[in-house]
Design a protein around this motif. Structure first.
Motif, mmCIF file in Angstrom:
data_model
loop_
_atom_site.group_PDB
_atom_site.id
_atom_site.type_symbol
_atom_site.label_atom_id
_atom_site.label_comp_id
_atom_site.label_asym_id
_atom_site.label_seq_id
_atom_site.Cartn_x
_atom_site.Cartn_y
_atom_site.Cartn_z
ATOM 1 N N UNK A 263 0.592 -1.540 -0.273
ATOM 2 C CA UNK A 263 0.044 0.202 0.523
ATOM 3 C C UNK A 263 0.702 1.162 0.385
ATOM 4 N N UNK A 264 2.279 1.001 0.798
ATOM 5 C CA UNK A 264 2.692 2.458 1.040
ATOM 6 C C UNK A 264 3.295 2.604 -0.607
ATOM 7 N N UNK A 265 3.770 1.641 -0.879
ATOM 8 C CA UNK A 265 4.343 1.257 -2.441
ATOM 9 C C UNK A 265 3.580 1.915 -3.617
ATOM 10 N N UNK A 266 2.456 1.976 -3.267
ATOM 11 C CA UNK A 266 1.662 2.127 -4.116
ATOM 12 C C UNK A 266 0.891 3.987 -3.963
ATOM 13 N N UNK A 267 1.509 4.581 -2.636
ATOM 14 C CA UNK A 267 0.788 5.576 -2.545
ATOM 15 C C UNK A 267 2.341 6.055 -3.412
ATOM 16 N N UNK A 268 3.490 6.067 -2.369
ATOM 17 C CA UNK A 268 4.426 6.104 -2.978
ATOM 18 C C UNK A 268 4.311 6.992 -4.806
ATOM 19 N N UNK A 269 4.605 5.769 -5.492
ATOM 20 C CA UNK A 269 3.839 6.175 -6.663
ATOM 21 C C UNK A 269 2.807 6.936 -7.162
#
Lengths: 455, 455
Positions: A263-269
């Motif tokens: 989730x955090x990776x997606x948010x970062x993207x």
């Protein structure tokens, strides 16, 4: 006497006017693709059925147009098979080719087949018709153009940003205001993880997608019906109530997704894409929209959708990142991202908002009236000079009545007619008549060229 | 692991380089069509099989690609029919649609179907693929583009002359020298009449077509074999020996055809076309060629064929007048004339003679090397300015090794790379490197734009 001829249902003829408008759309899109360094390819209308089957789900398989094998297609099939096999099975025995259903699968096939000739990252665009045996209805056709732009062989977010820029520039070129909606599959997966129901991502997204329509209570009720536990639903509650600016949403989600690496990776993207727009601002509005769940079955990262900001018309462009497009043809681990422009819907938006340009640069500007052979011979070299100067001009081919010839000019929206009779030949001039005003001028050929170049 | 994917035999993928070359051909042709006031249309890939069957002879019917009906295509067919009917019959029972075989029949269908919306004379062009289940061989494909231009609803010879001008201008635009060969079916019919064998026109033409190959004696021998009487053969003799300039040929034929009204009419038509070229001369050579017998089964007047004057390649463009094209769909008495450009052969000629332009105006001119996020953010607005100035530019999406990025530029034939590191950011410049020479310059963004606009 033959019946009045017709075309298969769900297909269309395009008249010259429709062609001019469609060409305007495709040319605008193509110009932007090119200036970003994307390269065109084309693939055959027919693919091997084996390349298409199983790529679009069971429903998709049924919507494929199959091409009956040439020659004696029944030769190798036993009579009892012909009689007893269901149409679906038998169909694949007597057809080895099908019409392409989209441009994505042929693109994947192209990349794998030509992998040794391609320079990666491969930035390609493709504008070709596709065929689907869908039930025809208003705005849904069995033959329609897709207009795809993809880059394959790079997982950098800069590619997503470039596609967003392309979207922005295309709609600016077309004079349309749009909203670019952004989401990320990893964020959606992260939400499912965060509420302790990682396997329920698709239920959650399907319900959230209806938030605007059925409201918070409606979404929660639907999720209960779909069997999502009370604890999970309660954890989802604050997310569904989330409000504020994009920055505030990011801050909220940062905390909400704290336990989910994905989730955090997606948010970062998502955040990175918004950050890029600070270096080079967009003309269009870009929104982070958690309820956007386009193509969840194949997109693995960014999800992009574009809507008109001026009228209600559904998605007019969309796409996303797919991490394993070519895997279906045995070439694994190649990431790609792409978007597709919906030419038919863009056409409808431009038409309804009256944003099509009035006329094309090369619509016929001038019609020479045909008074007879002697005059024709005088006109021919002048006509040649006009055309060499890129002034689209015609000579009425028949020595018909004046009224008929002017009627042709009128119907074809030709703004000027030229009259060349005995007197004009003697004086070396052309009488130019403006159709709208009726105003007449006598001009030498070079003046005529000048007049029409600027008119 | 999947097999290496492939495409159906006789079909082709077009790579970016091939696309650039094909687009060059189509754009050149389209530009000339437009400046002559021709209008584009498009028709669906699929036509009702009933519109196609019987239009191309028995051989043609076999070469039609049939689309298997969607859903339960067997539902209304009895088991004994499935088992016993020959493939041809059964094929038309389980397929109601077929892929278009050419652009002529769909055009006729279009004209009849839309007759009330069309302004006649209707000058249309159409550039679309067609499909034929022919045995694939070198230079013959199952999917290929046709590029047709026709005018329907006028029997004036000025239309033929305009098509000849279009041919001349297209090949001039493409930088190819061609010979335009002209004949007329009425002249051929007149010859058959003149020798007292009006019903033997096609035998005579087939034999005369071989004159260059098998010589005078050969032609006469073949005609004897085909049963043409001695008197008729003797009368043909002087015609086969005919020599001299076009004017001399006209004079000879004037006398030869004196007894045939049709023949004299045809001769008059050919002569008128040559006369028109005196008012507005062609760049190409035009020849009157009695042995030209293209499309005798449907052309009723002028016959046109174009060959390269620089290499041997067969016909690269051809057409003629057909007096009753729309009759097949019940609209009689409408005369038309048209020609079709053979894109694949023109491609081969341009390739072999090395006449393709070196590069397209929008090929990528500049690649920014990607040194990292900070540099990217500095580059993005410069990139935007370049593109707004129509300078096709790219930023390598990944922060890959320098060598890999330069290799990309090299493979893609990108002539310039831009290097932007810490020092460049501090100084507000870009280091521009010319790939071929290795020469480097430090330029401010506005200088960069200027440099690349003119380079």
């Amino acid at each position: 006497m033959a019946d009045k001829p017709s075309i298969p249902k769900g297909t269309r003829d395009f008249s010259p006017l429709e062609m001019a408008r469609r060409t305007y759309i495709f040319d605008s899109i193509r110009r932007i693709f090119k200036v970003h360094g994307y390269l065109p390819i084309e693939t055959p209308a027919m693919e091997n059925l084996s390349s298409l089957m199983g790529k679009y789900g069971d429903e998709g398989d049924k919507l494929l147009f199959k091409i009956l094998n040439s020659g004696d297609f029944k030769a190798k099939i036993r009579p009892d098979e012909l009689a007893e096999l269901p149409a679906g099975r038998l169909g694949t025995m007597i057809s080895e080719k099908g019409l392409r259903y989209d441009l994505t699968v042929p693109f994947a096939r192209f990349v794998v087949q030509h992998r040794n000739e391609i320079t990666f990252p491969f930035k390609r665009y493709q504008i070709q018709p596709v065929w689907r045996a869908d039930r025809p209805q208003r705005g849904r056709y069995r033959e329609f153009y897709q207009c795809d732009v993809d880059v394959i062989g790079s997982d950098a977010l800069l590619n997503e940003f470039e596609l967003i820029q392309i979207i922005d520039e295309v709609f600016e070129a077309l004079g349309l205001q749009v909203v670019i909606q952004l989401n990320n599959r990893k964020v959606l997966a992260g939400i499912a993880e965060a509420i302790g129901a990682p396997e329920r991502m698709s239920d959650i997204t399907v319900a959230m997608d209806k938030l605007e329509k059925i409201g918070l209570e409606g979404v929660l009720a639907e999720l209960e019906q779909r069997g999502l536990g009370l604890a999970a639903r309660e954890q989802l509650n604050p997310l569904l109530k989330m409000e504020g600016s994009t920055t505030e949403k990011f801050a909220f989600l940062e905390e909400y997704l704290a336990g989910s690496e994905t989730g955090l990776e997606g948010l970062d993207e998502v955040r990175s894409l918004f950050d890029y727009t600070e270096s080079d601002p967009l003309g269009a509005l870009m929104e982070f929209d958690l309820t956007l769940a386009r193509g969840l079955s194949y997109y693995t990262g960014s999800i992009i959708e574009v809507k008109s900001a001026e009228m209600s018309m559904g998605s007019i462009c969309g796409g996303g990142r797919y991490d394993d497009l070519t895997g279906i043809f045995g070439m694994v681990g190649v990431s790609g991202v792409g978007v597709s422009f919906g030419a038919d819907r863009i056409y409808d938006v431009l038409l309804q908002l009256e944003r099509f340009p009035e006329r094309g640069a090369l619509d016929t500007r001038l019609l020479f009236v045909n008074f007879g052979e002697r005059e024709v011979r005088h006109i021919l070299p002048i006509l040649g000079r006009l055309r060499k100067n890129n002034i689209a001009s015609e000579l009425y081919p028949d020595q018909a009545k004046m009224k008929k010839q002017l009627n042709y000019a009128d119907k074809r929206n030709i703004p000027f007619v030229a009259l060349v009779g005995e007197q004009e030949i003697a004086d070396g001039v052309v009488t130019l008549k403006e159709m709208e005003t009726g105003k007449q001028e006598r001009l030498a050929p070079e003046e005529l060229i000048e007049r029409l170049s600027s008119a």
